[in-house]
Motif scaffolding. Structure first.
Motif, short mmCIF file in Angstrom:
data_model
loop_
_atom_site.label_atom_id
_atom_site.label_comp_id
_atom_site.label_asym_id
_atom_site.label_seq_id
_atom_site.Cartn_x
_atom_site.Cartn_y
_atom_site.Cartn_z
N ARG A 14 15.84 2.25 -16.32
CA ARG A 14 16.34 2.08 -14.96
C ARG A 14 15.14 1.70 -14.10
O ARG A 14 14.09 2.33 -14.17
N ARG A 15 15.28 0.64 -13.34
CA ARG A 15 14.20 0.23 -12.43
C ARG A 15 14.41 0.93 -11.10
O ARG A 15 15.53 1.07 -10.63
N LEU A 16 13.30 1.32 -10.50
CA LEU A 16 13.36 2.06 -9.26
C LEU A 16 12.25 1.57 -8.34
O LEU A 16 11.12 1.36 -8.79
N THR A 17 12.58 1.34 -7.07
CA THR A 17 11.57 1.02 -6.07
C THR A 17 11.40 2.25 -5.20
O THR A 17 12.37 2.81 -4.71
N VAL A 18 10.14 2.66 -5.05
CA VAL A 18 9.82 3.93 -4.39
C VAL A 18 8.85 3.71 -3.25
O VAL A 18 7.87 2.99 -3.38
N ARG A 19 9.12 4.35 -2.15
CA ARG A 19 8.24 4.38 -0.98
C ARG A 19 7.54 5.73 -0.99
O ARG A 19 8.19 6.76 -1.18
N LEU A 20 6.21 5.73 -0.83
CA LEU A 20 5.48 7.00 -0.80
C LEU A 20 5.91 7.83 0.41
O LEU A 20 6.00 7.33 1.53
N HIS A 21 6.15 9.09 0.16
CA HIS A 21 6.57 10.01 1.22
C HIS A 21 5.41 10.34 2.15
O HIS A 21 4.29 10.59 1.70
N ALA A 22 5.67 10.31 3.44
CA ALA A 22 4.77 10.82 4.50
C ALA A 22 3.48 10.03 4.72
O ALA A 22 2.57 10.53 5.36
N VAL A 23 3.40 8.81 4.17
CA VAL A 23 2.26 7.95 4.50
C VAL A 23 2.78 6.57 4.87
O VAL A 23 3.87 6.17 4.47
N ASP A 24 1.99 5.84 5.64
CA ASP A 24 2.33 4.47 6.01
C ASP A 24 1.05 3.65 5.90
O ASP A 24 0.05 3.94 6.56
N GLY A 80 0.77 -1.24 0.00
CA GLY A 80 0.00 0.00 0.00
C GLY A 80 0.79 1.28 0.00
O GLY A 80 0.22 2.36 -0.10
N ASP A 81 2.13 1.19 0.10
CA ASP A 81 2.93 2.41 0.05
C ASP A 81 4.23 2.24 -0.72
O ASP A 81 5.14 3.06 -0.60
N THR A 82 4.34 1.19 -1.53
CA THR A 82 5.57 0.93 -2.28
C THR A 82 5.26 0.60 -3.74
O THR A 82 4.43 -0.27 -4.01
N LEU A 83 5.94 1.31 -4.63
CA LEU A 83 5.77 1.12 -6.07
C LEU A 83 7.08 0.71 -6.72
O LEU A 83 8.15 1.10 -6.25
N LYS A 84 6.98 -0.02 -7.82
CA LYS A 84 8.14 -0.31 -8.67
C LYS A 84 7.89 0.42 -9.98
O LYS A 84 6.79 0.35 -10.53
N ASP A 118 15.49 5.15 1.95
CA ASP A 118 15.22 4.54 3.26
C ASP A 118 16.19 3.40 3.55
O ASP A 118 17.06 3.08 2.73
N ARG A 119 16.06 2.79 4.70
CA ARG A 119 17.01 1.75 5.12
C ARG A 119 16.94 0.49 4.27
O ARG A 119 17.80 -0.36 4.34
N TYR A 120 15.89 0.36 3.44
CA TYR A 120 15.76 -0.80 2.55
C TYR A 120 16.24 -0.47 1.13
O TYR A 120 16.04 -1.27 0.22
N GLY A 121 16.79 0.70 0.93
CA GLY A 121 17.30 1.09 -0.37
C GLY A 121 16.26 1.67 -1.31
O GLY A 121 16.53 1.90 -2.49
N ARG A 122 15.07 1.92 -0.80
CA ARG A 122 14.01 2.51 -1.63
C ARG A 122 14.14 4.03 -1.60
O ARG A 122 14.42 4.60 -0.55
N ARG A 123 13.89 4.67 -2.72
CA ARG A 123 13.80 6.12 -2.75
C ARG A 123 12.48 6.52 -2.10
O ARG A 123 11.47 5.84 -2.28
N VAL A 124 12.49 7.57 -1.32
CA VAL A 124 11.27 8.08 -0.69
C VAL A 124 10.84 9.29 -1.51
O VAL A 124 11.59 10.26 -1.63
N CYS A 125 9.64 9.20 -2.09
CA CYS A 125 9.23 10.20 -3.08
C CYS A 125 7.79 10.63 -2.91
O CYS A 125 6.94 9.84 -2.51
N GLU A 126 7.54 11.87 -3.27
CA GLU A 126 6.19 12.30 -3.55
C GLU A 126 5.91 11.78 -4.95
O GLU A 126 6.75 11.91 -5.84
N VAL A 127 4.77 11.16 -5.14
CA VAL A 127 4.41 10.56 -6.42
C VAL A 127 3.14 11.24 -6.91
O VAL A 127 2.15 11.32 -6.19
N TRP A 128 3.18 11.71 -8.15
CA TRP A 128 2.06 12.42 -8.75
C TRP A 128 1.67 11.73 -10.04
O TRP A 128 2.55 11.39 -10.86
N VAL A 129 0.38 11.49 -10.24
CA VAL A 129 -0.14 10.90 -11.48
C VAL A 129 -1.30 11.77 -11.98
O VAL A 129 -1.81 12.61 -11.25
N ALA A 130 -1.72 11.49 -13.21
CA ALA A 130 -2.91 12.17 -13.73
C ALA A 130 -4.14 11.57 -13.05
O ALA A 130 -4.17 10.38 -12.75
#
Length: 162
Positions: free
Chosen positions: A30-40, A16-20, A73-85
């Protein structure tokens, strides 16, 4: 908090808070794993965990996303604000105006992570706080439970694998 924006395609939703995502041009992806910023969001093994994953997929899967990333983060994921249409716009050129983390709060599938509040603008803190309070008042998503357990309290009693 954030560095230069990236445009990437959401290719998978882990929870619910992690995207590839796949970023870049064909042949130089480039593949990237991202954790949504400021939500859990709830962990997959806890109540509403699978629902949160589905909600995030409904919002972001197979969409082009604009990422505004800060730390890793400690798991190597980038912590990002994510915006979509928004879902109402089906053109690939639509502006990325939907804050995915805020959308998850609005549908009651995540908690606002106050530990990251200092990294948000005052306006952003206000929007996140309001969205969480409104979801709770409407008893939507995880707020339908009488006493939902936040993931930071659930995790210590449920070590990996989850």
């Amino acid at each position: 908090m954030l560095s230069a924006a990236l445009l990437c395609l959401v290719v998978a939703v882990s929870d619910g808070d992690t995207l590839k995502l796949r970023c870049g041009e064909p042949g130089a992806y480039r593949r990237l794993t991202v954790r949504l910023h400021a939500v859990d969001a709830p962990e997959l093994g806890q109540p509403f965990g699978r629902s949160a994953k589905r909600a995030l997929a409904d919002i972001a899967y197979r969409k082009t996303a604009r990422l505004d990333c800060g730390q890793t983060d400690r798991y190597g994921r980038r912590v990002c604000e994510v915006w979509v249409a928004p879902a109402s716009c089906t053109d690939a050129r639509c502006p990325k105006t939907l804050d995915v983390g805020l959308a998850m709060l609005t549908v009651g599938m995540a908690w606002w992570s106050r530990t990251h509040a200092s990294e948000q603008s005052q306006a952003e803190r206000g929007r996140y706080s309001f969205a969480e309070r409104e979801a709770k008042a409407r008893r939507v998503g995880l707020w339908a439970e009488r006493r939902p357990v936040p993931p930071w309290q659930w995790r210590p009693a449920h070590p990996y694998p989850r």
